[in-house]
Design a protein around this motif. Structure first.
Motif, mmCIF file in Angstrom:
data_model
loop_
_atom_site.group_PDB
_atom_site.id
_atom_site.type_symbol
_atom_site.label_atom_id
_atom_site.label_comp_id
_atom_site.label_asym_id
_atom_site.label_seq_id
_atom_site.Cartn_x
_atom_site.Cartn_y
_atom_site.Cartn_z
ATOM 1 N N ARG A 1 -50.805 -3.972 24.295
ATOM 2 C CA ARG A 1 -50.687 -5.128 25.174
ATOM 3 C C ARG A 1 -51.360 -4.769 26.508
ATOM 4 O O ARG A 1 -51.179 -3.666 27.017
ATOM 5 C CB ARG A 1 -49.195 -5.386 25.419
ATOM 6 C CG ARG A 1 -48.862 -6.803 25.863
ATOM 7 C CD ARG A 1 -47.359 -6.969 25.938
ATOM 8 N NE ARG A 1 -46.848 -6.450 27.191
ATOM 9 C CZ ARG A 1 -45.657 -5.840 27.322
ATOM 10 N NH1 ARG A 1 -44.874 -5.628 26.263
ATOM 11 N NH2 ARG A 1 -45.268 -5.419 28.497
ATOM 12 N N VAL A 2 -52.146 -5.674 27.023
ATOM 13 C CA VAL A 2 -52.752 -5.427 28.336
ATOM 14 C C VAL A 2 -52.134 -6.411 29.324
ATOM 15 O O VAL A 2 -52.360 -7.608 29.243
ATOM 16 C CB VAL A 2 -54.288 -5.576 28.286
ATOM 17 C CG1 VAL A 2 -54.885 -5.399 29.691
ATOM 18 C CG2 VAL A 2 -54.903 -4.560 27.333
ATOM 19 N N GLU B 1 -57.125 -7.964 34.625
ATOM 20 C CA GLU B 1 -58.108 -7.927 35.714
ATOM 21 C C GLU B 1 -58.589 -6.499 35.968
ATOM 22 O O GLU B 1 -59.722 -6.287 36.422
ATOM 23 C CB GLU B 1 -57.535 -8.566 36.996
ATOM 24 C CG GLU B 1 -56.375 -7.835 37.681
ATOM 25 C CD GLU B 1 -55.015 -7.995 36.972
ATOM 26 O OE1 GLU B 1 -54.969 -8.645 35.897
ATOM 27 O OE2 GLU B 1 -54.020 -7.451 37.486
ATOM 28 N N ASP B 2 -57.728 -5.528 35.668
ATOM 29 C CA ASP B 2 -58.140 -4.129 35.855
ATOM 30 C C ASP B 2 -58.656 -3.500 34.562
ATOM 31 O O ASP B 2 -59.214 -2.414 34.576
ATOM 32 C CB ASP B 2 -56.954 -3.285 36.347
ATOM 33 C CG ASP B 2 -56.563 -3.662 37.769
ATOM 34 O OD1 ASP B 2 -57.391 -4.277 38.471
ATOM 35 O OD2 ASP B 2 -55.417 -3.371 38.156
ATOM 36 N N CYS B 3 -58.404 -4.162 33.438
ATOM 37 C CA CYS B 3 -58.796 -3.593 32.150
ATOM 38 C C CYS B 3 -59.290 -4.719 31.249
ATOM 39 O O CYS B 3 -58.549 -5.272 30.448
ATOM 40 C CB CYS B 3 -57.600 -2.882 31.498
ATOM 41 S SG CYS B 3 -57.961 -2.291 29.825
ATOM 42 N N PRO B 4 -60.541 -5.082 31.400
ATOM 43 C CA PRO B 4 -61.045 -6.224 30.620
ATOM 44 C C PRO B 4 -61.164 -5.953 29.125
ATOM 45 O O PRO B 4 -61.159 -6.903 28.347
ATOM 46 C CB PRO B 4 -62.417 -6.509 31.236
ATOM 47 C CG PRO B 4 -62.759 -5.337 32.071
ATOM 48 C CD PRO B 4 -61.505 -4.600 32.392
ATOM 49 N N VAL C 1 -50.975 -1.537 28.727
ATOM 50 C CA VAL C 1 -51.823 -1.270 29.884
ATOM 51 C C VAL C 1 -51.272 -2.108 31.028
ATOM 52 O O VAL C 1 -51.286 -3.338 30.960
ATOM 53 C CB VAL C 1 -53.296 -1.643 29.604
ATOM 54 C CG1 VAL C 1 -54.171 -1.269 30.798
ATOM 55 C CG2 VAL C 1 -53.793 -0.957 28.343
ATOM 56 N N ARG C 2 -50.709 -1.427 32.016
ATOM 57 C CA ARG C 2 -50.023 -2.164 33.083
ATOM 58 C C ARG C 2 -50.108 -1.410 34.396
ATOM 59 O O ARG C 2 -50.539 -0.266 34.439
ATOM 60 C CB ARG C 2 -48.547 -2.362 32.692
ATOM 61 C CG ARG C 2 -47.767 -1.042 32.519
ATOM 62 C CD ARG C 2 -46.271 -1.309 32.451
ATOM 63 N NE ARG C 2 -45.481 -0.167 32.028
ATOM 64 C CZ ARG C 2 -45.029 0.807 32.833
ATOM 65 N NH1 ARG C 2 -45.355 0.818 34.115
ATOM 66 N NH2 ARG C 2 -44.288 1.790 32.362
ATOM 67 N N ARG C 3 -49.690 -2.100 35.460
ATOM 68 C CA ARG C 3 -49.543 -1.404 36.729
ATOM 69 C C ARG C 3 -48.278 -0.558 36.650
ATOM 70 O O ARG C 3 -47.292 -0.967 36.033
ATOM 71 C CB ARG C 3 -49.387 -2.408 37.872
ATOM 72 C CG ARG C 3 -50.563 -3.325 38.072
ATOM 73 C CD ARG C 3 -51.739 -2.563 38.694
ATOM 74 N NE ARG C 3 -52.838 -3.462 39.003
ATOM 75 C CZ ARG C 3 -52.984 -4.084 40.169
ATOM 76 N NH1 ARG C 3 -52.096 -3.919 41.126
ATOM 77 N NH2 ARG C 3 -54.008 -4.881 40.387
ATOM 78 N N VAL D 1 -51.792 2.135 34.712
ATOM 79 C CA VAL D 1 -51.438 3.221 33.791
ATOM 80 C C VAL D 1 -51.499 2.708 32.363
ATOM 81 O O VAL D 1 -51.457 1.503 32.105
ATOM 82 C CB VAL D 1 -50.017 3.782 34.046
ATOM 83 C CG1 VAL D 1 -49.936 4.446 35.406
ATOM 84 C CG2 VAL D 1 -48.955 2.709 33.893
ATOM 85 N N ILE D 2 -51.609 3.654 31.434
ATOM 86 C CA ILE D 2 -51.379 3.354 30.039
ATOM 87 C C ILE D 2 -49.953 3.846 29.780
ATOM 88 O O ILE D 2 -49.644 5.001 30.079
ATOM 89 C CB ILE D 2 -52.356 4.105 29.110
ATOM 90 C CG1 ILE D 2 -53.797 4.035 29.651
ATOM 91 C CG2 ILE D 2 -52.241 3.595 27.688
ATOM 92 C CD1 ILE D 2 -54.386 2.658 29.785
ATOM 93 N N ALA D 3 -49.122 2.950 29.262
ATOM 94 C CA ALA D 3 -47.726 3.319 29.012
ATOM 95 C C ALA D 3 -47.419 3.112 27.543
ATOM 96 O O ALA D 3 -48.130 2.387 26.837
ATOM 97 C CB ALA D 3 -46.813 2.461 29.886
#
Lengths: 823, 347
Positions: free
Chosen positions: A216-217, A221-224, A288-290, A313-315
């Motif tokens: 899930r992204v 906006e930071d990871c297109p 993929v999140r802040r 970060v990738i969580a």
């Protein structure tokens, strides 16, 4: 970026091209070769494989042996004296025969060693230039053929070019990128690696939702674009030799096959990759999140990193596992017992990576590339390429799901440029055919070509720019590309064209030039001092508030924390340095900017300053020392160059706590309100002493606003007629209070004199010529003697008329000022 | 009478050369030729001379008088010379040093800067100047520097606090921060905004980098930049300028070469290498000396010039670096210490 020549050879055939030619190509393509590192054996002649047949102790030396060495059928057997101890009869070793030249220009000759004949030398690895190992002979395993040239037996050497890549060319942070440039320069084909795996998953490979359930992204906006592939059943182990060699050559330490493949593909294509141990992803999830404020992650370098909500970060289902694009965490990395992998290839936003990298003070090869911009279309192919290599070096197979979140970043860029435009910008002609070839060599596609006739003749090209060249988006950018491949060394010579009319230099520049000429002409040594000075020192010169205004927000060192408000301290520092070094120096001067505060605002001003220290040198004939009036003289002269007539300005004593001048021995004129100030006299004795300078120092400084100088182009003066008749002189001494200044007395006397003369004739001057204090005068008074000059425009003045006026002057000055006439 | 005249002359010839003081001379002069002098007395006796002998005797008297006068003149000249000589001391020892300080010296940076400005003036460049305290706009934005460019970092550039106000340094936008200019290119922007093309300026000046001071780095140093804006300015013109500058500076056998490079404010951009003989302490054939390029259309757009009409080039170099090359100085810190033994070597 370190680029290995052997590695480049996989994509472009550089065989037969010398290192120098490659360096030159890289240089003229626009990159700087910072260093060239050679590894492995150099090309050696007359160094062959030999076998030790016998080994006997040297009769005259304990540590030497006399050996016979077989070199095959043609060369037979040679006798060689050897000092090494690590070999036995039957070992095959490198043998350098007479005529061989070893690294370090070591020429091998037949010789006698302690009386025993030696027909060559058996060599260590160090002597061959392969490594630093000098502990003994290089024993060749695998029993290579006797007499074989040593280079055919040793692993090939490599040349590594350490190249500085300009920030506009992130595509060249990769071997393929540099190979592309070199293929264009040398007009050779570029061969891309061909992937076997291209997204197809074997029929028998089931989707393993247990390894990767979802991606899930949350921060698109930071990871297109985020791609994840699952590879199951790998066996972690050391990489094969070729892979280890390539990584080692460019300075990377081989770790294990999977990690090495990731690095290899990044250094090949420029696309960073990351591999997770699938087991360690909680919930088999990738998010993929802040980061949440307060979250932490221990990165692979062993440091605990505090994260916040600005950082991507990738969580997994429960925690951050990677600082996106920068560095993985210890909690999810590939370990020796890893069996199932999730391989990430993604596109992250440059600004996001850069900001996080900066905040954390953490960078990496991956971050470096993301910050500068990764080809938006490379993620897919890089994943495939890595999968091929992982399967080749670690086994396993790709299983589902293949996850792709986001979409290909749209890339469509066309530039229309004409042959004529490029020629116009260059100022010389390059044939259209050569331009076409340059575009093709760089993989720019000409999608359309038209002949134009207006406004100029020649082809107009519509050119499609490849996705890795985000730096190109205007016709002018293509001018550079054409010129790069044409060769900047071939720009033809020309004569400088120059206009017939040249303007004036800037007024500040002209003022500085005049002031410097003046001061150098008066025996000063021109100095250049730093603009930044310590804050504490500033408080000697200006108020605490004013000093605060001059502070830098981010000084680098403590003693350079503030903008200078005066040139004097720099000059004192120069004086101090010379005194400390035993160099006699007296007159120092400087022109330059100073910063002064007025009404809570700063002003950047032009300034000229000087100091005159006591002459420490001993002279065979002494000279009178310096006094206040020397300093005054120079400041008056310097002010005049700026259009300021100090004689017409009121002078005030410098008093108060903030000024580096000696009270009673210094004076000031001017206000920044009017655009300038002048100060001169003796520097504060205590300050000078505390600063570490010996002796009295006189100084002067003139400060003026640049805009005031620009306006100082004074109206042209008018000539005034002067009389050719003789002058009449009268002297007058006045007894005045001690505190009265010569200036005010002169002013009073001149006023009385002008009134008395009226229009009868002319008062030409009232000049003080003597100052006396002491015996014969009333207590608290001094005498000032003035010379008065009278002249008429049309006749010789008679004694009578002058005397009448002179008497009137005396009466008037006594009556109006209370001064007494000294008889 | 003839004998008397001869005796008189003989006496004068003996007496006059040894007279040492002016009163003695005046007395002697009166004695010979004064109204009561001996010669006058003899002349008075002319009446007693027979008429036929008078012309010869008159001639003899005149001759004697003239000779006497010659001797008097010589004696007077000798006395006057002696009197003037008496005003002087003994002859000077010209080899003694003057106790006055001097001569003054120009700083080597001034010498190099002025030489460059003179060379450039010959081809139409005038010297421009601008503030050392600058704003983000003039130092970065107007020069097409991306917002996240490392050069803007507080790590590399000196900033002034947000509260700082500089009355005579204009801001483009109110929110801008003041900084110490990192290059003199800001002068180019201010010049372009103030005037109209064609423009041909050289801007030498002080610039600042937040850098550790060592043998080759200094927290402030000097740059010299050229800007030329006109119609139809080409890459070839730029190369011609660089060739001209360095041939003027270092001689006809000097060569320059361009290497493609990247700067935000020029396109194409180049680094300039220099090859010259007789440079002290230079071992490499090519030495990097500066950067240059054609003014980027984005820079023109920022100052309101139409890049369809106007073209231009810019060139910049470090003055310390140039001075170090020219004089063979190996430590940049010497420029800022002002050791007299250093300063005296160049002027």
């Amino acid at each position: 970026m370190k680029i290995s020549r052997n590695w480049l050879q996989s994509y472009v055939d550089l065989g037969g091209i010398s290192e120098d030619e490659i360096c030159r190509a890289i240089t003229f393509l626009g990159f700087e070769v910072e260093n060239v590192i050679r590894t492995g054996a150099p090309q050696l002649t007359n160094v062959l494989v030999g076998e030790v047949l016998t080994r006997n102790k040297h009769p005259n030396a304990d540590k030497l042996s006399v050996c016979t060495v077989a070199l095959g059928d043609t060369l037979g057997v040679k006798t060689i004296v050897c000092g090494a101890q690590n070999y036995v009869v039957g070992d095959r070793v490198p043998v350098a025969l007479p005529g061989a030249v070893l690294p370090g220009n070591f020429v091998i000759k037949q010789s006698k060693i302690r009386g025993e004949f030696s027909d060559g030398m058996m060599c260590s690895a160090k002597e061959l230039g392969i490594s630093e190992d000098a502990t003994g002979l290089l024993i060749l395993g695998d029993r290579p053929l006797l007499g074989a040239p040593i280079n055919s037996v040793l692993p090939p050497g490599d040349t590594v070019f350490d190249i500085e890549i300009t920030p506009n060319r992130p595509d060249c942070l990769s071997h393929l990128g540099i190979a592309r440039e070199l293929s264009a320069w040398f007009k050779k084909d570029l061969v891309y690696p061909q992937e076997n795996f291209r997204g197809g998953i074997a029929n028998n490979a089931a989707t393993r939702a247990d390894l990767l359930a979802s991606v899930r992204v949350d921060a698109p906006e930071d990871c297109p674009l985020y791609l994840a592939h699952v590879i199951s059943g790998v066996k972690i182990g050391p990489s094969p030799a070729w892979l280890q060699q390539r990584l080692s050559a460019v300075g990377l330490r081989p770790i294990n096959n999977v990690v090495d493949v990731g690095n290899y593909v990044m250094l090949e294509s420029g696309q960073p990759l990351h591999a997770f141990d699938a087991r360690k992803l909680a919930g088999a999830q990738i998010i993929v999140r802040r980061a949440a404020d307060g979250e932490t992650l221990k990165t692979l370098d062993g440091k605990e990193r505090a994260l916040n909500s600005t950082m991507l970060v990738i969580a997994d289902g429960s925690k951050p596992v990677v600082i996106a694009g920068i560095m993985g965490g210890e909690n999810s990395g590939v370990a020796p017992d890893t069996v199932d992998l999730v391989l990430e290839t993604a596109i992250f936003k440059r600004q996001s990576i850069r900001a996080t990298s900066k905040r954390l003070g953490l960078t990496s090869d991956s971050a470096y590339r993301y910050e500068r911009g990764v080809d938006p279309h490379s993620a897919q192919e890089a994943a495939w390429r890595a999968i091929d290599l992982i399967i080749e070096t670690a086994g396993g197979q790709v299983v589902g799901p293949v996850v792709r979140v986001g979409s290909d970043i749209p890339w469509q860029r066309e530039i229309v440029v004409t042959h004529d435009y490029i020629t116009e910008k260059l100022g010389f002609d390059i044939p259209a055919s050569e331009m076409r070839a340059a575009f093709a060599a760089l993989e720019f596609t000409i999608t359309r070509e038209e002949e134009t006739v207006q406004p100029a003749r020649g082809p107009a090209w519509t050119i499609t720019i490849p996705s890795w060249r985000d730096d190109l988006d205007r016709p002018i950018d293509l001018v550079e590309e054409v010129l790069r491949l044409f060769g900047t060394e071939k720009i033809p010579a020309a004569v400088v064209s120059s206009p017939g009319l040249v303007g004036d230099d800037d007024p500040v520049v002209r003022f500085n030039r005049r002031a410097t000429d003046y001061l150098v002409g008066h025996d000063f040594h021109e100095c250049v001092n730093y603009t930044l000075r310590p804050g504490a020192e500033l408080k000697t010169w200006v108020s605490e508030t004013a000093a605060a205004e001059l502070a830098l927000a981010n000084p680098f060192v403590e003693d350079q924390s503030h903008l200078r408000s005066t040139l004097i301290m720099g000059l004192l520092a120069s004086l101090k340095l010379n005194q400390a070094r035993g160099v006699a120096v007296s007159r120092l001067a400087e022109t330059g900017r100073v910063f002064v505060e007025r009404n809570g605002q700063n002003l950047e001003c032009a300034a000229v300053g000087f100091i005159i220290a006591e002459d420490a040198a001993r002279h065979w004939q002494p000279r009178a020392g310096t006094d206040f009036y020397h300093a005054k003289h120079h400041v008056v002269s310097l002010a005049a160059m700026a259009g300021v007539d100090l004689a017409r300005q009121p002078l005030a004593p410098i008093t108060g706590p903030y000024f580096g001048w000696q009270e009673g021995q210094s004076a000031a004129a001017g206000e920044m309100q009017h655009g300038w100030t002048a100060r001169f006299g003796l520097l504060n004795l205590g300050m000078v002493k505390a600063f570490g300078v010996e002796g009295k120092v006189y100084a002067g400084i003139f400060v003026i606003l640049p805009e005031k100088l620009a306006a100082a182009t004074a109206a042209r003066r008018r000539y005034a007629d002067f009389s050719l008749q003789p002058a009449a002189l009268r002297d007058l001494a006045l007894v005045v209070p001690i505190a009265a200044s010569a200036g005010e007395v002169q002013k009073a006397l001149a006023k009385s004199a002008r009134a008395a003369v009226g229009t009868a004739f002319v008062l030409e001057g009232v000049t003080v010529f003597d100052v006396y204090q002491g015996k014969g005068l009333p207590e608290g008074t001094k005498s000032l003697a003035f010379s008065l000059v009278f002249r008429a425009p049309d006749r010789t003045l008679t004694d009578d008329e002058v005397n009448t006026v002179f008497t009137k002057i005396q009466d008037d000055v006594v009556a109006t000022s209370g001064y007494l006439i000294r008889k | 009478m003839q004998d008397q005249l001869s005796a008189l002359l003989a006496k004068a010839v003996a007496e006059l050369p040894v007279i040492a003081a002016r009163p003695d001379f005046e007395a002697a002069k009166a004695r010979y030729v004064g109204p009561n002098g001996e010669l006058t007395a003899l002349m008075k006796q002319m009446g007693a001379v027979p008429k036929e002998a008078r012309p010869a005797m008159g001639k003899l008297i005149n001759e004697t008088k003239a000779q006497l006068q010659t001797h008097l003149d010589a004696a007077l000249a000798r006395l006057e010379a002696g009197e003037l000589a008496a005003q002087l001391g003994p002859a000077v020892d010209a080899t003694l040093p003057s106790p006055d300080a001097g001569p003054g010296t120009y700083h080597p940076l001034t010498l190099v800067r002025e030489e460059m400005c003179r060379i450039l003036r010959k081809v139409g460049f005038t010297v421009a100047d601008g503030p050392e305290v600058e704003t983000e706009y003039y130092c970065f934005d107007a020069l097409n520097t991306p917002a996240d460019h490392p050069a803007r970092d507080a790590q590399d550039t000196f900033y002034l606090p947000e509260s700082a106000r500089f009355a005579n340094v204009t801001k483009k936008t109110p929110g801008e921060k003041y900084l110490l200019r990192t290059h003199t290119s800001s002068v180019q922007i201010r010049t372009m905004l103030k005037g109209e093309p064609p423009i041909r300026i050289v801007s030498p000046g002080r610039v600042y980098r937040r850098d550790t001071t060592d043998a080759t780095h200094s927290a402030n140093f000097h740059q010299l930049e050229c800007l030329y804006v006109d119609k139809n300015v080409t890459v070839r013109d730029l190369k011609a300028l660089l060739d001209y500058i360095f041939e003027s500076l270092l001689g006809k056998d000097t060569k320059t070469r361009f290497r493609p490079h990247y700067f935000g404010y020029t396109e194409p951009s180049f680094e300039v290498d220099l090859s010259a003989k007789h440079l002290p302490k230079v071992k490499k054939e090519w030495i990097e000396i500066g950067g240059c390029g054609m003014v980027d259309p984005a820079v023109f757009a920022g100052v309101g010039y139409d890049s369809e009409v106007w073209t231009g080039y810019a060139f910049g170099m470090g003055l310390e670096r140039l001075a170090m090359l020219l004089y063979g100085i190996d430590d940049i810190r010497y420029f800022y210490q002002n050791d007299l033994r250093f300063l005296k070597q160049f002027a």
